[in-house]
Scaffold this motif. Structure first.
Motif, PDB file in Angstrom:
ATOM      1  N   VAL A 215      89.511 -37.684 -40.815  1.00 29.29           N
ATOM      2  CA  VAL A 215      90.486 -36.680 -41.260  1.00 29.29           C
ATOM      3  C   VAL A 215      90.742 -36.820 -42.755  1.00 29.29           C
ATOM      4  O   VAL A 215      90.755 -35.836 -43.507  1.00 29.29           O
ATOM      5  CB  VAL A 215      91.808 -36.817 -40.476  1.00 29.29           C
ATOM      6  CG1 VAL A 215      92.861 -35.857 -41.047  1.00 29.29           C
ATOM      7  CG2 VAL A 215      91.594 -36.537 -38.994  1.00 29.29           C
ATOM      8  N   THR A 216      90.922 -38.066 -43.206  1.00 31.98           N
ATOM      9  CA  THR A 216      91.158 -38.317 -44.627  1.00 31.98           C
ATOM     10  C   THR A 216      89.964 -37.880 -45.466  1.00 31.98           C
ATOM     11  O   THR A 216      90.123 -37.235 -46.509  1.00 31.98           O
ATOM     12  CB  THR A 216      91.430 -39.809 -44.871  1.00 31.98           C
ATOM     13  OG1 THR A 216      92.566 -40.222 -44.107  1.00 31.98           O
ATOM     14  CG2 THR A 216      91.700 -40.084 -46.344  1.00 31.98           C
ATOM     15  N   VAL A 217      88.765 -38.203 -45.005  1.00 30.45           N
ATOM     16  CA  VAL A 217      87.541 -37.835 -45.733  1.00 30.45           C
ATOM     17  C   VAL A 217      87.388 -36.316 -45.790  1.00 30.45           C
ATOM     18  O   VAL A 217      87.011 -35.759 -46.823  1.00 30.45           O
ATOM     19  CB  VAL A 217      86.308 -38.479 -45.068  1.00 30.45           C
ATOM     20  CG1 VAL A 217      85.024 -37.899 -45.662  1.00 30.45           C
ATOM     21  CG2 VAL A 217      86.333 -39.988 -45.253  1.00 30.45           C
ATOM     22  N   THR A 218      87.711 -35.642 -44.695  1.00 36.05           N
ATOM     23  CA  THR A 218      87.602 -34.176 -44.655  1.00 36.05           C
ATOM     24  C   THR A 218      88.572 -33.532 -45.639  1.00 36.05           C
ATOM     25  O   THR A 218      88.195 -32.641 -46.420  1.00 36.05           O
ATOM     26  CB  THR A 218      87.866 -33.655 -43.236  1.00 36.05           C
ATOM     27  OG1 THR A 218      86.912 -34.209 -42.326  1.00 36.05           O
ATOM     28  CG2 THR A 218      87.781 -32.138 -43.196  1.00 36.05           C
ATOM     29  N   ILE A 219      89.833 -33.975 -45.618  1.00 37.27           N
ATOM     30  CA  ILE A 219      90.838 -33.412 -46.535  1.00 37.27           C
ATOM     31  C   ILE A 219      90.467 -33.732 -47.981  1.00 37.27           C
ATOM     32  O   ILE A 219      90.593 -32.877 -48.873  1.00 37.27           O
ATOM     33  CB  ILE A 219      92.237 -33.955 -46.203  1.00 37.27           C
ATOM     34  CG1 ILE A 219      92.646 -33.532 -44.788  1.00 37.27           C
ATOM     35  CG2 ILE A 219      93.260 -33.459 -47.213  1.00 37.27           C
ATOM     36  CD1 ILE A 219      93.963 -34.132 -44.318  1.00 37.27           C
ATOM     37  N   PHE A 220      89.988 -34.951 -48.214  1.00 40.25           N
ATOM     38  CA  PHE A 220      89.550 -35.354 -49.559  1.00 40.25           C
ATOM     39  C   PHE A 220      88.432 -34.440 -50.053  1.00 40.25           C
ATOM     40  O   PHE A 220      88.459 -33.953 -51.193  1.00 40.25           O
ATOM     41  CB  PHE A 220      89.084 -36.805 -49.526  1.00 40.25           C
ATOM     42  CG  PHE A 220      88.288 -37.218 -50.734  1.00 40.25           C
ATOM     43  CD1 PHE A 220      88.907 -37.384 -51.963  1.00 40.25           C
ATOM     44  CD2 PHE A 220      86.930 -37.444 -50.646  1.00 40.25           C
ATOM     45  CE1 PHE A 220      88.178 -37.761 -53.091  1.00 40.25           C
ATOM     46  CE2 PHE A 220      86.187 -37.817 -51.757  1.00 40.25           C
ATOM     47  CZ  PHE A 220      86.820 -37.987 -52.981  1.00 40.25           C
ATOM     48  N   THR A 221      87.461 -34.179 -49.210  1.00 41.28           N
ATOM     49  CA  THR A 221      86.319 -33.340 -49.588  1.00 41.28           C
ATOM     50  C   THR A 221      86.765 -31.922 -49.916  1.00 41.28           C
ATOM     51  O   THR A 221      86.340 -31.336 -50.915  1.00 41.28           O
ATOM     52  CB  THR A 221      85.273 -33.309 -48.455  1.00 41.28           C
ATOM     53  OG1 THR A 221      84.826 -34.646 -48.187  1.00 41.28           O
ATOM     54  CG2 THR A 221      84.083 -32.447 -48.832  1.00 41.28           C
ATOM     55  N   ILE A 222      87.644 -31.363 -49.088  1.00 38.56           N
ATOM     56  CA  ILE A 222      88.123 -29.996 -49.309  1.00 38.56           C
ATOM     57  C   ILE A 222      88.889 -29.892 -50.622  1.00 38.56           C
ATOM     58  O   ILE A 222      88.687 -28.963 -51.414  1.00 38.56           O
ATOM     59  CB  ILE A 222      88.996 -29.527 -48.128  1.00 38.56           C
ATOM     60  CG1 ILE A 222      88.132 -29.387 -46.860  1.00 38.56           C
ATOM     61  CG2 ILE A 222      89.685 -28.201 -48.451  1.00 38.56           C
ATOM     62  CD1 ILE A 222      88.929 -29.096 -45.612  1.00 38.56           C
ATOM     63  N   THR A 223      89.781 -30.859 -50.872  1.00 39.93           N
ATOM     64  CA  THR A 223      90.579 -30.807 -52.109  1.00 39.93           C
ATOM     65  C   THR A 223      89.704 -31.000 -53.346  1.00 39.93           C
ATOM     66  O   THR A 223      89.936 -30.352 -54.381  1.00 39.93           O
ATOM     67  CB  THR A 223      91.690 -31.863 -52.086  1.00 39.93           C
ATOM     68  OG1 THR A 223      91.115 -33.157 -51.837  1.00 39.93           O
ATOM     69  CG2 THR A 223      92.719 -31.548 -51.020  1.00 39.93           C
ATOM     70  N   MET A 224      88.679 -31.846 -53.254  1.00 37.34           N
ATOM     71  CA  MET A 224      87.791 -32.028 -54.394  1.00 37.34           C
ATOM     72  C   MET A 224      86.960 -30.770 -54.646  1.00 37.34           C
ATOM     73  O   MET A 224      86.716 -30.394 -55.796  1.00 37.34           O
ATOM     74  CB  MET A 224      86.875 -33.236 -54.173  1.00 37.34           C
ATOM     75  CG  MET A 224      87.579 -34.583 -54.282  1.00 37.34           C
ATOM     76  SD  MET A 224      88.332 -34.885 -55.912  1.00 37.34           S
ATOM     77  CE  MET A 224      86.875 -34.985 -56.956  1.00 37.34           C
TER      78      MET A 224
END
Length: 331
Positions: free
Chosen positions: A118-127
């Motif tokens: 979940v953290t990696v997914t949100i991180f990827t989207i925000t980047m």
């Protein structure tokens, strides 16, 4: 130095690199088939190849200039700025991490160990959003400020679109773009580094999400004559046909459709222009010396000379010359 070159070549022909290249070529082929099927009534393989690779396009001086520029640029770029984007983002990210951890008196990372999905997914989207809005803002500035426009004019000087036109970008322009990209994505990365130190972007079948982004935005296809639209998805992703409008010489299309991947920035800031489904465009620049850009000297050296004139003009003590709009050289 030799080992670095060998490493870069091997990296290009790795499994992930070959898969990305294959996806890119497949996307171009499918787009050509779709555009041909929608455009031509009497269909044949011979006519398809004539449609996909028109003789008048590939023999145009602009196409020849694109090829020469692409070859020389590919040879130069690894030595000039390959790590530049990572360096700028890392520098701004580190500074952001240090500043926030000092001001907030916290000890990063807040999440110990590897980040969860979940953290990696949100991180990827925000980047992705950070990189996209960064590109949009710099692209607007390239059209608004004459000094930047003299460099960006290289990209718009293409009179035909042949796919590799996407790489018709002056090296200094790309370096400045990467430096600017270090700001917003760098700050975003710095904030995330407070959360976790082990963040990596998502991959799809081993292909980095940024390569997937390039495939989704069809950067090669949108620098061709294929009128590809995504239908309802145009509200989210900027389709090739909409970007082709951005290269149009029609005054109605000036300063429109600046987006990279997402189309909603243009809608949000009032720079969106939707073409008719089968609308054709004439590409290039509207100025007398446009043919000067169809040579290597014109693509590499002329922009630097004209950029310097723009800079020098600001330091003159005599009466300044009448200013022209940055866009397309129109008065």
């Amino acid at each position: 130095m030799a080992s670095d070159i060998v490493y870069k070549v091997l990296d290009r022909i790795s499994g992930a690199g070959l898969l990305a290249t294959g996806l890119l070529l497949l996307t171009a082929l499918v787009s050509a088939l779709v555009a041909y099927w929608r455009t031509v009534e009497k269909k044949s393989w011979k006519e398809f190849f004539e449609f996909a690779v028109p003789h008048e396009v590939i023999t145009h001086p602009s196409a020849k200039a694109d090829l020469l520029f692409w070859v020389t640029r590919k040879a130069l770029m690894p030595f000039l700025m390959l790590p530049a984007g990572v360096v700028f983002v890392s520098a701004v990210g580190y500074a952001t991490n240090w500043l926030l951890s000092t001001l907030l008196a916290i000890q990063p990372p807040l999440i110990e160990g590897p980040a969860g999905p979940v953290t990696v997914t949100i991180f990827t989207i925000t980047m992705l959003l950070a990189y996209d809005i960064s590109y949009y803002l710099y692209h607007v500035a390239q059209h608004r400020y004459p000094v930047l426009w003299e460099l960006h004019k290289v990209h718009h000087s293409a009179e035909v679109m042949v796919g590799i036109t996407k790489d018709r970008v002056h090296p200094l322009d790309e370096l400045m773009n990467r430096a600017w990209d270090g700001v917003i994505p760098g700050i975003c990365f710095g904030i995330w580094s407070l959360v976790s130190l082990n963040l990596v972007e998502l991959t799809v079948f081993g292909v980095n999400v940024y390569i997937i982004r390039n495939i989704l935005m069809m950067d090669f296809v949108r620098h061709t004559h294929f009128k590809i639209s995504f239908g309802p998805l145009n509200n989210l992703i900027l389709c090739p046909h909409w970007h082709q409008l951005h290269h149009s010489t029609d005054p109605r299309h000036y300063d429109k459709n600046f987006g990279l991947l997402f189309s909603f920035w243009d809608r949000l800031f009032g720079t969106m222009c939707v073409p008719r489904p089968d609308e054709d465009f004439k590409f290039g620049l509207i100025e007398r010396n446009v043919r000067d850009y169809q040579s290597l000297a014109g693509l590499y050296v002329l922009p630097l000379k004209r950029m310097w004139r723009q800079i020098a003009r600001h330091f003159r003590t005599d009466k300044p010359e009448p200013q022209q709009s940055a866009q397309r050289g129109r008065p």
